[in-house]
Design a protein around this motif. Sequence first.
Motif, PDB file in Angstrom:
ATOM      1  N   ILE A  19       0.841  -1.013   0.025  1.00 25.84           N
ATOM      2  CA  ILE A  19      -0.064  -0.060  -0.036  1.00 25.84           C
ATOM      3  C   ILE A  19       0.810   1.237  -0.051  1.00 25.84           C
ATOM      4  O   ILE A  19       0.491   2.328  -0.613  1.00 25.84           O
ATOM      5  N   ARG A  20       1.804   1.195   0.622  1.00 22.72           N
ATOM      6  CA  ARG A  20       2.945   2.306   0.795  1.00 22.72           C
ATOM      7  C   ARG A  20       3.446   2.748  -0.570  1.00 22.72           C
ATOM      8  O   ARG A  20       3.522   3.733  -0.894  1.00 22.72           O
ATOM      9  N   TYR A  41      -4.659  10.022   1.912  1.00 24.29           N
ATOM     10  CA  TYR A  41      -4.246   8.591   1.581  1.00 24.29           C
ATOM     11  C   TYR A  41      -4.362   7.936   3.160  1.00 24.29           C
ATOM     12  O   TYR A  41      -2.762   8.178   3.677  1.00 24.29           O
ATOM     13  N   MET A  43      -3.979   4.931   6.150  1.00 24.19           N
ATOM     14  CA  MET A  43      -3.735   3.462   6.202  1.00 24.19           C
ATOM     15  C   MET A  43      -3.713   3.330   7.696  1.00 24.19           C
ATOM     16  O   MET A  43      -3.021   4.152   8.371  1.00 24.19           O
ATOM     17  N   TYR A  55      -6.669   0.321   3.945  1.00 26.84           N
ATOM     18  CA  TYR A  55      -6.505   1.229   3.230  1.00 26.84           C
ATOM     19  C   TYR A  55      -7.560   1.957   3.055  1.00 26.84           C
ATOM     20  O   TYR A  55      -8.813   1.317   2.815  1.00 26.84           O
ATOM     21  N   TYR A 174      -5.377   7.193  12.131  1.00 26.67           N
ATOM     22  CA  TYR A 174      -4.641   6.297  10.712  1.00 26.67           C
ATOM     23  C   TYR A 174      -3.101   7.116  10.660  1.00 26.67           C
ATOM     24  O   TYR A 174      -3.127   8.397  10.999  1.00 26.67           O
TER      25      TYR A 174
END
Length: 193
Positions: A19-20, A41, A43, A55, A174
């Motif tokens: 995801i990063r 964004y 996570m 995510y 998050y």
Amino acid sequence: MHAMQYEITLPADYDMGIIRERVAARGHLMDAFPGLGIKAYLMRERGEDSPVNQYAPLYLWTAPEGMNTFLRGSGFQGIVQDFGRPDVQHWAGLSYGEGPASAALPHSATRLRSPVPPSAPPAEAIDAALEESRRLAKTSGAVATALAVDPRHWELLHFTLWDHPAPQEAGDRYEVLHLSRPERDQLGEGRQW
């Protein structure tokens, strides 16, 4: 203003580095998207103040046309192709405020979803939530905060970006991987009516 979020919950052993890398490679694609005030964004990782790997980008749109264009476009279709079609939650904007750290890039975010009890008059619940939103906007380290409502389910959403680790008591926490903010200045300070 319209708030929108979808959550992609991933397996417990999922490599969140994927995801990063995804956000590092693609995050900039929303940096000039018409109608987008902010896309955070977001996570969170299982075991790090979270029960799940997730995510969960959150959007603040300046107008519904931008949101509708995004949902029909290639960016969202990439999410559908890679992860399946997520439920897209959305709320009508009630207020937006810049915080004392508004010039900073956020490192974390909090999201607090709270139901309006059936016995509570909606106007009173919204007024109380507005007071809380104003308080959050003045908190040290706050970059920006938004308040929105889903009148179908009578749920309030408090969303705050922070320039430091998010406070423990502020709801779901998050990590912010990237912030697109092409029309942030058009979100409008204060209440939205």
